[in-house]
Motif scaffolding. Structure first.
Motif, PDB file in Angstrom:
ATOM      1  N   GLY A 184     -77.966  -7.247  36.327  1.00 39.53           N
ATOM      2  CA  GLY A 184     -78.609  -7.468  35.033  1.00 39.53           C
ATOM      3  C   GLY A 184     -80.115  -7.291  35.072  1.00 39.53           C
ATOM      4  N   LEU A 185     -80.592  -6.424  35.952  1.00 38.95           N
ATOM      5  CA  LEU A 185     -82.023  -6.195  36.110  1.00 38.95           C
ATOM      6  C   LEU A 185     -82.576  -5.295  35.018  1.00 38.95           C
ATOM      7  N   LYS A 186     -83.848  -5.433  34.758  1.00 34.54           N
ATOM      8  CA  LYS A 186     -84.591  -4.442  33.988  1.00 34.54           C
ATOM      9  C   LYS A 186     -85.257  -3.524  35.006  1.00 34.54           C
ATOM     10  N   ILE A 187     -84.910  -2.260  34.970  1.00 34.45           N
ATOM     11  CA  ILE A 187     -85.479  -1.302  35.918  1.00 34.45           C
ATOM     12  C   ILE A 187     -86.779  -0.755  35.346  1.00 34.45           C
TER      13      ILE A 187
ATOM     14  N   ASP B  50     -86.899 -21.355  34.295  1.00 28.94           N
ATOM     15  CA  ASP B  50     -87.505 -20.672  33.145  1.00 28.94           C
ATOM     16  C   ASP B  50     -88.552 -19.636  33.557  1.00 28.94           C
ATOM     17  N   VAL B  51     -88.681 -19.352  34.853  1.00 27.84           N
ATOM     18  CA  VAL B  51     -89.632 -18.328  35.266  1.00 27.84           C
ATOM     19  C   VAL B  51     -88.936 -16.971  35.329  1.00 27.84           C
ATOM     20  N   VAL B  52     -89.721 -15.928  35.130  1.00 32.25           N
ATOM     21  CA  VAL B  52     -89.240 -14.556  35.237  1.00 32.25           C
ATOM     22  C   VAL B  52     -90.052 -13.889  36.336  1.00 32.25           C
ATOM     23  N   LEU B  53     -89.351 -13.313  37.309  1.00 34.37           N
ATOM     24  CA  LEU B  53     -90.028 -12.693  38.445  1.00 34.37           C
ATOM     25  C   LEU B  53     -89.863 -11.184  38.404  1.00 34.37           C
ATOM     26  N   GLY B  54     -90.886 -10.500  38.865  1.00 32.70           N
ATOM     27  CA  GLY B  54     -90.830  -9.051  38.999  1.00 32.70           C
ATOM     28  C   GLY B  54     -91.321  -8.651  40.378  1.00 32.70           C
ATOM     29  N   THR B  55     -90.668  -7.677  40.988  1.00 32.09           N
ATOM     30  CA  THR B  55     -91.162  -7.131  42.241  1.00 32.09           C
ATOM     31  C   THR B  55     -90.957  -5.619  42.230  1.00 32.09           C
ATOM     32  N   LYS B  56     -91.271  -4.987  43.342  1.00 34.14           N
ATOM     33  CA  LYS B  56     -91.293  -3.524  43.381  1.00 34.14           C
ATOM     34  C   LYS B  56     -90.717  -3.035  44.698  1.00 34.14           C
ATOM     35  N   TRP B  57     -90.550  -1.748  44.797  1.00 32.84           N
ATOM     36  CA  TRP B  57     -90.146  -1.146  46.066  1.00 32.84           C
ATOM     37  C   TRP B  57     -90.869   0.196  46.190  1.00 32.84           C
ATOM     38  N   GLY B  58     -91.054   0.640  47.442  1.00 29.54           N
ATOM     39  CA  GLY B  58     -91.638   1.962  47.644  1.00 29.54           C
ATOM     40  C   GLY B  58     -92.925   1.995  48.435  1.00 29.54           C
ATOM     41  N   TYR B  59     -93.544   0.819  48.645  1.00 28.04           N
ATOM     42  CA  TYR B  59     -94.741   0.742  49.476  1.00 28.04           C
ATOM     43  C   TYR B  59     -94.522  -0.282  50.582  1.00 28.04           C
ATOM     44  N   THR B  60     -95.049   0.006  51.754  1.00 25.91           N
ATOM     45  CA  THR B  60     -94.973  -0.911  52.883  1.00 25.91           C
ATOM     46  C   THR B  60     -96.381  -1.343  53.274  1.00 25.91           C
TER      47      THR B  60
ATOM     48  N   LYS C  59     -83.885  -9.054  46.954  1.00 25.83           N
ATOM     49  CA  LYS C  59     -82.797  -9.656  46.175  1.00 25.83           C
ATOM     50  C   LYS C  59     -82.718 -11.170  46.357  1.00 25.83           C
ATOM     51  N   ALA C  60     -83.424 -11.682  47.364  1.00 23.13           N
ATOM     52  CA  ALA C  60     -83.486 -13.133  47.547  1.00 23.13           C
ATOM     53  C   ALA C  60     -84.159 -13.819  46.362  1.00 23.13           C
ATOM     54  N   LEU C  61     -84.924 -13.058  45.568  1.00 25.58           N
ATOM     55  CA  LEU C  61     -85.603 -13.613  44.396  1.00 25.58           C
ATOM     56  C   LEU C  61     -84.649 -13.847  43.223  1.00 25.58           C
ATOM     57  N   LEU C  62     -83.427 -13.301  43.315  1.00 23.88           N
ATOM     58  CA  LEU C  62     -82.422 -13.561  42.282  1.00 23.88           C
ATOM     59  C   LEU C  62     -82.097 -15.067  42.253  1.00 23.88           C
ATOM     60  N   PRO C  63     -81.693 -15.640  41.114  1.00 25.10           N
ATOM     61  CA  PRO C  63     -81.444 -14.994  39.820  1.00 25.10           C
ATOM     62  C   PRO C  63     -82.673 -14.876  38.922  1.00 25.10           C
ATOM     63  N   GLN C  64     -83.839 -15.415  39.365  1.00 27.19           N
ATOM     64  CA  GLN C  64     -85.036 -15.325  38.513  1.00 27.19           C
ATOM     65  C   GLN C  64     -85.633 -13.917  38.489  1.00 27.19           C
ATOM     66  N   LEU C  65     -85.259 -13.079  39.461  1.00 17.45           N
ATOM     67  CA  LEU C  65     -85.748 -11.700  39.482  1.00 17.45           C
ATOM     68  C   LEU C  65     -85.155 -10.921  38.317  1.00 17.45           C
TER      69      LEU C  65
ATOM     70  N   GLU D  72     -90.828 -18.479  48.455  1.00 14.59           N
ATOM     71  CA  GLU D  72     -90.854 -19.860  48.947  1.00 14.59           C
ATOM     72  C   GLU D  72     -91.263 -20.836  47.845  1.00 14.59           C
ATOM     73  N   TRP D  73     -92.230 -20.434  47.044  1.00 16.15           N
ATOM     74  CA  TRP D  73     -92.673 -21.283  45.931  1.00 16.15           C
ATOM     75  C   TRP D  73     -91.546 -21.470  44.928  1.00 16.15           C
ATOM     76  N   ASN D  74     -90.837 -20.403  44.636  1.00 15.48           N
ATOM     77  CA  ASN D  74     -89.745 -20.463  43.661  1.00 15.48           C
ATOM     78  C   ASN D  74     -88.608 -21.353  44.162  1.00 15.48           C
ATOM     79  N   VAL D  75     -88.261 -21.217  45.440  1.00 11.28           N
ATOM     80  CA  VAL D  75     -87.205 -22.053  46.018  1.00 11.28           C
ATOM     81  C   VAL D  75     -87.624 -23.531  46.021  1.00 11.28           C
ATOM     82  N   LYS D  76     -88.883 -23.769  46.342  1.00 11.19           N
ATOM     83  CA  LYS D  76     -89.392 -25.146  46.398  1.00 11.19           C
ATOM     84  C   LYS D  76     -89.234 -25.858  45.063  1.00 11.19           C
ATOM     85  N   HIS D  77     -89.526 -25.149  43.980  1.00  9.99           N
ATOM     86  CA  HIS D  77     -89.514 -25.799  42.662  1.00  9.99           C
ATOM     87  C   HIS D  77     -88.190 -25.631  41.917  1.00  9.99           C
ATOM     88  N   GLY D  78     -87.509 -24.527  42.154  1.00 11.42           N
ATOM     89  CA  GLY D  78     -86.245 -24.309  41.466  1.00 11.42           C
ATOM     90  C   GLY D  78     -86.372 -24.170  39.958  1.00 11.42           C
TER      91      GLY D  78
END
Length: 320
Positions: free
Chosen positions: A158-161, A79-89, A120-126, A70-76
């Protein structure tokens, strides 16, 4: 000394949920979701204003991923780079004093697919998509279906895994991951690892990863608060005196000394601030204002402890 090339990023582990595993040295009066969201946005705004451009979250950080989105969408910002993860709930559902496990690990293809559909909603900054706390025991590094799926995401978006690691086998996990190839190409580009004054078992493997031009992200540089003087840890009294001396010398807090140690001793790509307030973030960023001497680095390095001791002590920490 070239430690200044390390950038400080912001991790949202303590910003997105009302309780986090650490040494409880602060009091939060209002732990409502609304209050946490307002605070998270204030800290994110402050971080951007002060030059931070890497932001790291995960689905298990409560609302951390949703707040960042939400913060990322608000500002647009472009130049930010985002990272997230998967595997824990995240299981606590904002329940204070939750008695069960706050996070449940599942390194299955179905969990990857499920969480990617949200993340994937964090793309393209993800840019960094990481296995959350990869272990040899979970089998994720030997699950071909998962590895192939990650490889496809890497190519398509184009992700870095990457992976994050915790526990006594961090070095073995990283070594295994460094050797993994899919269709003749190395799969893993980044490693988010626990490394600090106490836990240095990964030093050699991280230096190897850096030589191979992998992104190295350091988490828990403050050892979940154990770098701060605490009567529960009298066995660290000599270290606490050393940290106090250095903090006076450089006119910064103990947190900045601990962060600077990581920056100067391992020279990672990024070291994460886990700040939960604007004031903590400002104090953390004072790590940019000085460099430790080789002699000071050596003195601090002497305070490393056995890897099993570190993780046994960490396991005893409560959620606050």
């Amino acid at each position: 000394m070239s430690g200044n090339k390390t950038k400080i990023g912001l991790g949202l582990a303590a910003l997105g949920r009302p309780e986090y595993i650490n040494v409880n040295n602060s009091v939060v009066d209002n732990k409502s979701e609304k209050a946490f969201k307002n605070n998270a946005f204030e800290v994110l705004d402050q971080a951007y204003k002060l030059g931070i451009r890497y932001f790291d979250t995960a689905p298990s950080y409560g609302k951390g991923e949703a707040f960042l989105y939400e913060w990322n969408v608000k500002h647009g910002y472009t130049d930010v780079v985002l990272g997230t993860k998967w595997g824990y709930t995240y299981m606590a559902d904002w329940e204070l004093g939750y008695a069960g496990k706050h996070e449940i690990k599942e390194h299955s293809l179905s969990k990857l697919t499920e969480q990617w559909e949200v993340s994937k909603a964090l793309l393209p900054q993800l840019k960094y998509y990481q296995i959350h706390s990869a272990t040899l025991e979970s089998g994720v590094l030997f699950n071909k279906d998962v590895l192939v799926k990650l490889s496809k995401l890497k190519r398509e978006f184009g992700l870095k895994i990457g992976l994050t690691s915790s526990g006594i086998n961090q070095s073995e996990v990283i070594k295994t991951a460094l050797s993994l190839e899919i269709d003749g190409l190395e799969l893993f580009d980044s490693f988010q690892v626990t490394y600090n004054i106490f836990e240095q078992s990964v030093f050699n493997i991280l230096k190897d990863a850096i030589k191979k031009q992998k992104t190295v992200i350091i988490k828990e540089a403050l050892a979940n608060g154990r770098v701060f003087k605490n009567e529960s840890y009298p066995h660290y009294s000599d270290l606490y005196e050393l940290l106090k001396t250095l903090s006076i010398k450089y006119n910064v807090g103990l947190d900045a000394i601990a962060l600077r140690y990581v920056m100067d001793s391992i020279e990672p790509s990024i070291v994460l601030s886990g700040a939960s307030s604007k004031s903590q973030l400002i104090d953390n960023l004072k790590a940019y204002t000085f460099e430790l001497s080789e002699a000071e680095i050596a003195l601090l390095t002497k305070h490393k402890i056995a890897v099993n001791e570190y993780w046994e002590e960490r396991a005893k920490l409560d959620w606050h």
